[in-house]
Design a protein around this motif. Sequence first.
Motif, PDB file in Angstrom:
ATOM      1  N   ASP A 308     -11.546  23.585  25.721  1.00 28.48           N
ATOM      2  CA  ASP A 308     -10.484  23.979  26.639  1.00 28.48           C
ATOM      3  C   ASP A 308      -9.486  22.825  26.705  1.00 28.48           C
ATOM      4  N   PRO A 309      -8.306  22.962  26.095  1.00 26.64           N
ATOM      5  CA  PRO A 309      -7.404  21.805  25.991  1.00 26.64           C
ATOM      6  C   PRO A 309      -6.757  21.435  27.318  1.00 26.64           C
ATOM      7  N   ALA A 310      -6.366  20.182  27.436  1.00 30.90           N
ATOM      8  CA  ALA A 310      -5.609  19.725  28.599  1.00 30.90           C
ATOM      9  C   ALA A 310      -4.220  20.337  28.551  1.00 30.90           C
ATOM     10  N   GLY A 311      -3.719  20.707  29.713  1.00 29.80           N
ATOM     11  CA  GLY A 311      -2.370  21.257  29.779  1.00 29.80           C
ATOM     12  C   GLY A 311      -2.340  22.708  29.378  1.00 29.80           C
ATOM     13  N   SER A 312      -1.867  22.984  28.175  1.00 27.53           N
ATOM     14  CA  SER A 312      -1.751  24.366  27.713  1.00 27.53           C
ATOM     15  C   SER A 312      -2.200  24.455  26.261  1.00 27.53           C
ATOM     16  N   GLY A 313      -2.149  25.671  25.734  1.00 28.25           N
ATOM     17  CA  GLY A 313      -2.580  25.878  24.356  1.00 28.25           C
ATOM     18  C   GLY A 313      -3.777  26.797  24.306  1.00 28.25           C
ATOM     19  N   PRO A 314      -4.068  27.366  23.164  1.00 26.77           N
ATOM     20  CA  PRO A 314      -5.197  28.297  23.081  1.00 26.77           C
ATOM     21  C   PRO A 314      -6.539  27.596  23.195  1.00 26.77           C
ATOM     22  N   VAL A 315      -7.479  28.274  23.828  1.00 26.00           N
ATOM     23  CA  VAL A 315      -8.860  27.808  23.915  1.00 26.00           C
ATOM     24  C   VAL A 315      -9.531  28.081  22.570  1.00 26.00           C
ATOM     25  N   ARG A 316     -10.273  27.104  22.070  1.00 25.80           N
ATOM     26  CA  ARG A 316     -10.884  27.250  20.750  1.00 25.80           C
ATOM     27  C   ARG A 316     -12.392  27.438  20.878  1.00 25.80           C
ATOM     28  N   MET A 317     -12.891  28.520  20.308  1.00 28.75           N
ATOM     29  CA  MET A 317     -14.320  28.799  20.335  1.00 28.75           C
ATOM     30  C   MET A 317     -15.046  27.893  19.341  1.00 28.75           C
ATOM     31  N   LEU A 318     -16.044  27.153  19.832  1.00 26.57           N
ATOM     32  CA  LEU A 318     -16.819  26.255  18.971  1.00 26.57           C
ATOM     33  C   LEU A 318     -18.186  26.824  18.623  1.00 26.57           C
TER      34      LEU A 318
END
Length: 330
Positions: A308-318
């Motif tokens: 879950d990135p800081a600020g904004s941007g898409p969440v990446r499934m690991l």
Amino acid sequence: MTRERSRQRLRRRDRNALIAVSLTALSLTASGCVVVHGERVVLPATTRAEAAKALTAFTDAYNKADKSYDSSLDAPYVTGALSDIDSARLRAGHANSPSGNANHTPLTLTDVKITIPEKAGWPRWFVADARGNKGGNYRWVLVFTRGDLGERWQVSYLTLMAPGTVPAFKTDEDGWAEAVPAGTGGLAVRPDELSKAYADYLKNGGNSFADGRDTSGLRADRAKEAKKPGLVRQFIDEPLTHGDYAPLALRTADGGALVFFTTHHYEKQTAYTGATVPVPNKDVQALIKGEVKQSLTLESIANQAVLDPAGSGPVRMLGRVQGLTSAQGG
């Protein structure tokens, strides 16, 4: 010099006394004799030695349960999403092979890395990731939790991640990590909103999650399955956030968070008149209640690990593990 040494001895004595008092308070709290405000004290969740013992205890119990297909053998060591997924797997295995698992291979975990956050209050938890000898070339990432000092450590989340994808964590000078409370802002999606966000994404799409096998790929697979002649497939995805299913998050070195969360899923297969529902495999058959005539409803639980990135941007499934927990014919 004598006075300075004396002052140093006094400071050491005072510090040791404080440590002793803290440990005594914790011990008395666990015994129920004294109530202290432990929820206000920021402490490492456990020691590294105790975490290693918890991992060994879980692995031993997991192997015993897998060998005999007996969920009672590892039930005390699992909770939450993993408990649901694992108990259903073992129940199906026992139904199909009452004498045990003829294909059992003991799970071994090597190159173990343990990350322990400091936090106040309960539950306390830590993360262990290791190279496993099952499931391909993946890191087994396990989250251990417990609700108080008197409880056994249990694994609530288990996901598999490709080598190199377990993120670097933010740690202090002593190596302790930072737990991120579920309601924390400043991330692309708050940890306590990720379960709902993912359920909504699976239904409606959008750009909240980065493309990948378990996001855009899963949506594409569902769309393809829905077009098969003679059969209607319906999907319902629900958030699951209470109790042992609550999300847990660690601060990453880049300011974001690795978040573990749970979701609840249903798939209903309904055959057209004159057609039949595809015959499921024997493990699914072992979990079916009722007779499959025109429909089959599959219920499953999934646990996810995302960046879950800081600020904004898409969440990446690991990493994501989904397991069937029950089925109903109709």
